[in-house]
Write a protein that holds these residues in place. Structure first.
Motif, short mmCIF file in Angstrom:
data_model
loop_
_atom_site.label_atom_id
_atom_site.label_comp_id
_atom_site.label_asym_id
_atom_site.label_seq_id
_atom_site.Cartn_x
_atom_site.Cartn_y
_atom_site.Cartn_z
N LEU B 21 51.33 20.25 30.74
CA LEU B 21 50.19 21.13 30.43
C LEU B 21 50.39 21.88 29.11
N MET B 24 50.50 19.97 25.82
CA MET B 24 49.22 19.34 25.47
C MET B 24 48.32 20.30 24.72
N PHE B 25 48.47 21.60 25.03
CA PHE B 25 47.52 22.54 24.43
C PHE B 25 48.13 23.39 23.32
N VAL B 26 49.45 23.49 23.30
CA VAL B 26 50.07 24.31 22.25
C VAL B 26 50.91 23.43 21.34
N SER B 244 50.98 30.39 18.81
CA SER B 244 50.19 29.37 18.11
C SER B 244 50.83 29.10 16.76
#
Lengths: 542, 292
Positions: B21, B24-26, B244
């Motif tokens: 998870l 995949m997003f960071v 980020s």
């Protein structure tokens, strides 16, 4: 106490003009082992299915079936599913799931049994049936015999009181079939399970059964102990051929006394009743022509990392003979046949057909008036919707066939019985006008009458100059039709001999007739041989 | 705790979902490094010895993605050189490399997933949500090998009669069509038997209870709780700490605040969990064997 009471059961299929069952009445006591037999199409399957509510066919029914005092249709659904078990003919198709453990659990899942209870019952059942070693496997990896054992075990998990089996061993080789029947006998003996089984092969079953029911055209022709049923059977009864060898010898000699059933009793019957001044029949004259098929030092394996299936195999088949290869399951007999048919290629060694290397035949040349093979599963021969269309794929001229196929022409090949399917498949192969015919287990799943017919057809073909190479488990069949026999073992053939020598020198891989008569008569390997010798010597003076 | 393969399917499912998870997003280099390292170690633990690891495929994939991105994307300040008058920037190359690590990492996780989650386990999981469809799937799985076998048998039978094997394409096509049509008939015929067999064994009675061999042990609970806590922690800290990384126009690495460091620690532990389990197991065996 009776567990099953069938009264005046009559049944007619829709769109049929005759009754499949007429006025069938019988009672079965708890703990009885009952064998149900009769010609193909006599209503065995219909009768068995009428005893299992979930599988009863639709049609006009009258009469009653009572299970443990309750009419079958009034049984509670759970009792009906769990207490009456049913095992069918084909091992493959009655398996529902992909894993052995799941298959075992299936009936209990349906019954809504709790997880811990399921676990205990399937573990217990798996160890009783010796399934422990393949408990976690995929069902596709199992042999036919293992599959059928799994089917039996998965029915037994719900602890049925009555077990119905519809020709459960007809698709198995004789060794797996005997093991299966032995397991049934054990269940009957140890759990006093009531068993009703229908079967073509009665040699083993007649010895373990308490009762035998003979069905004829949907009616009960006889219901008694196996010995009494055998004793009363007419000599011209079509089912006579399915009787144990000892019974057949006794009946063929016109003896009206109580017939022997086992090999031991058969031997006593011969030795006490008949002389042996003439110990053997004159040797059979066998002529053979030039070499038609030749294997020299052939090796084959399915993949590089797998062991050799054919291992230094030599074989020579001569024109105009029937050559039988006998041997265990999975010993490579079918592989050898496939190599001879050009379906598989040997990685080393030479295979010659009609004096020419098999690899030199291009395209379909080998099969044009040359080699033809009838596979074990004869259904695979058919591709079309009617037998006629299928035969026409080869030729429209059916007049050359050595037997009549006209009754089957308009039918769908899958609607025929095992024996009929085989006949039609053989017809399709014979339209190719082969000179070398390869047959893989031609007696699998067919009844005694169909077996007799096939023996006659093979002999006729031989008269017409066709050479036949067949592999089989069926020793009685091989003894009846072979010119030469060979034992397939460890990837090659051992002991190529005429059937008289072959079977009279084998101790286990031999016919019941040979086991009964050896030491008293020489080289008598078929029932006919023994009968002839007994008749020639005459009865001993009492 | 036990070896990862022996864990309950639901515990495994949860683990594999949570572990992919975050990466995949960071797009964060540390998270991705942990993900890649964890996935490789996990694959080494679960693959059987002698099985190919497919390492070359991953290397090719890595370089492929790294090199393709700068050819497509021309953002970024640091221009290295020009191809067809289009600039190739350092930022685009780095972005490519980072995404390549992300993709390769996830692919390797999936590979371990497919080795660990056998058909049986997946079937069990679908079965707990959709019992009927799962049973259909199960019978279908049973039918595939049967169908293949029969198809091969029919082809051989036809070949041994010299039918449909000539070097004639129309003839061959016709043959295939006929084989397929008879196979359909055959399957229908046989499925009647199978349906009978199901009915005979009480299929359709009320209160059916699906059975499975999987047991939910204490170790599964422990594993699930640890994995869930690590994942929840890592995701929360990433969100709160504002994890980020920026690539365009120039690269800005995430600042190392305490929250971000906690996020790294949590995710690192999560990603390395299978390897740690395996290590523990090996040490245990070492002591066991020396005790024997």
């Amino acid at each position: 106490m009776e567990i099953l009471d069938v009264r005046n059961l009559t049944f007619k299929y829709p769109n049929s003009d005759r009754n499949a069952l007429s006025d069938v009445s019988f009672k079965v006591n708890a703990g009885d082992f009952v064998v149900l037999f009769g010609e193909t199409g006599c209503g065995k399957t219909t009768l068995l299915r009428m005893l299992k509510r979930e599988l009863s066919p639709a049609g006009e029914k009258s009469g009653s079936v009572t299970f443990c005092g309750t009419e079958l249709s009034e049984l509670d659904a759970r009792t009906s599913a769990g207490e009456i078990g049913f095992v069918m003919q084909k091992p493959e198709t009655q398996i529902v799931t992909d894993k052995v453990w799941h298959e075992l659990a299936f009936g209990l899942e349906s019954a809504g049994v709790s997880k811990s209870a399921v676990n205990r019952r399937i573990s217990e059942m798996a160890s009783y049936f010796g399934i422990g070693n393949w408990f976690l496997r995929d069902v596709s990896e199992l042999s036919g015999g293992q599959k059928q054992l799994l089917n039996l075990a998965s029915v037994m998990v719900t602890q049925p009181k009555l077990l119905l089996l519809d020709e459960p061993t007809s698709q198995l080789d004789p060794i797996a079939a005997s093991e299966f029947i032995a397991t049934l006998a054990k269940l009957n003996r140890e759990l006093s399970l009531t068993i009703i089984i229908s079967e073509h092969r009665l040699e083993d079953l007649f010895l373990v059964a308490d009762k035998a029911i003979q069905l004829k055209d949907g009616r009960i022709a006889a219901y008694d102990t196996p010995r009494a049923v055998a004793s009363r059977m007419a000599n011209d009864d079509p089912m006579e051929a399915a009787m144990p060898s000892a019974v057949r010898i006794c009946k063929a000699l016109g003896d009206d006394s109580e017939p022997p059933l086992t090999v031991k009793e058969g031997r006593a019957f011969i030795e006490s009743g008949y002389g042996n001044a003439t110990r053997s029949l004159p040797p059979v004259e066998r002529v053979s022509g030039e070499e038609i098929l030749r294997f020299s030092r052939v090796f084959f394996r399915y993949a590089r990392e797998l062991p050799d299936v054919l291992n230094d195999m030599d074989l020579s088949v001569r024109k105009g003979e029937i050559f039988c290869i006998l041997g265990d399951n999975a010993s490579g007999k079918t592989t050898a046949l496939s190599v001879a048919a050009g379906l598989l290629k040997a990685y080393s060694g030479k295979v010659e057909v009609f004096g020419k290397k098999i690899s030199a035949y291009k395209g379909g040349e080998l099969y044009k008036n040359g080699v033809a093979m009838l596979p074990q599963d004869v259904q695979t021969v058919f591709l079309r919707d009617t037998v006629k269309d299928d035969l026409s794929e080869i030729s429209d001229d059916f007049s050359s066939l050595p037997f009549d196929v006209s009754p089957y022409l308009e039918k769908h090949p899958y609607d025929l019985s095992g024996g009929e399917q085989q006949l039609c498949a053989l017809a399709k192969i014979l339209l190719l006008k082969p000179r070398l015919l390869l047959l893989d287990e031609p007696t699998k799943g067919i009844d005694a009458a169909a077996k007799r017919r096939i023996i006659k057809i093979l002999r006729d073909l031989k008269e017409n100059g066709v050479t036949i190479l067949l592999v089989t488990h069926d020793v009685e069949f091989a003894a009846a039709c072979a010119d030469r026999c060979a034992l397939f073992f460890n990837g090659s053939v051992a002991a190529v001999e005429d059937p008289e020598t072959f079977f009279s020198e084998n101790n286990f891989y031999t016919t019941a007739a040979s086991r009964m008569s050896r030491g008293y008569y020489d080289r008598a390997v078929t029932v006919e041989n023994v009968v002839k010798l007994c008749a020639e010597n005459g009865r001993k003076p009492q | 705790m036990t070896d990862i393969k022996r864990l309950h399917p639901s515990a495994l499912m949860l683990y594999f979902i949570t572990v992919i998870l975050l990466p995949m997003f960071v797009l964060d280099p540390v998270i991705l490094a942990f993900s890649l390292a964890g996935s490789v170690l996990c694959l080494i633990c679960v693959k059987k010895s002698g099985e190919k690891s497919g390492i070359w495929l991953y290397i090719i994939l890595f370089f492929g993605i790294t090199l393709i991105n700068p050819l497509i994307s021309h953002h970024g300040e640091t221009e290295l050189f020009f191809i067809n008058n289009k600039p190739v920037t350092l930022e685009a190359i780095i972005y490519g490399a980072v995404s390549a690590i992300m993709i390769v990492g996830i692919i390797i996780w999936f590979r371990s997933f497919s080795l660990v989650m056998t058909g049986e386990k997946l079937l069990y999981l679908t079965g707990s949500v959709l019992p009927k469809s799962s049973l259909i799937l199960c019978t279908a799985l049973r039918y595939i090998p049967l169908f293949k076998q029969q198809s091969a048998k029919i082809r051989n039978a036809q070949k041994a009669m010299g039918l449909y094997s000539a070097d004639n394409i129309t003839d061959k096509l016709k043959g295939s069509a006929r084989v397929f049509s008879i196979l359909t008939t055959w399957s229908l015929e046989n499925s009647i038997d199978t349906a009978d067999s199901m009915k005979a064994r009480g299929y359709g009675l009320k209160h059916r209870k699906p059975f499975s061999l999987f047991k939910y042990h204490v170790s599964d609970v422990v594993f699930t709780v640890i994995a869930a806590m690590l994942a929840a922690g890592a995701i929360t800290f990433a969100a709160v700490g504002g994890l980020s990384m920026e690539f365009y126009p120039n690269i800005v690495l995430p600042t190392a605040s305490p929250l971000i460091i906690l996020c790294y620690v949590f995710y690192g532990a999560l990603a390395l969990l299978p390897a740690l389990l395996e290590l523990k197991e090996r040490i245990k065996w070492k002591y066991l064997t020396s005790a024997i």
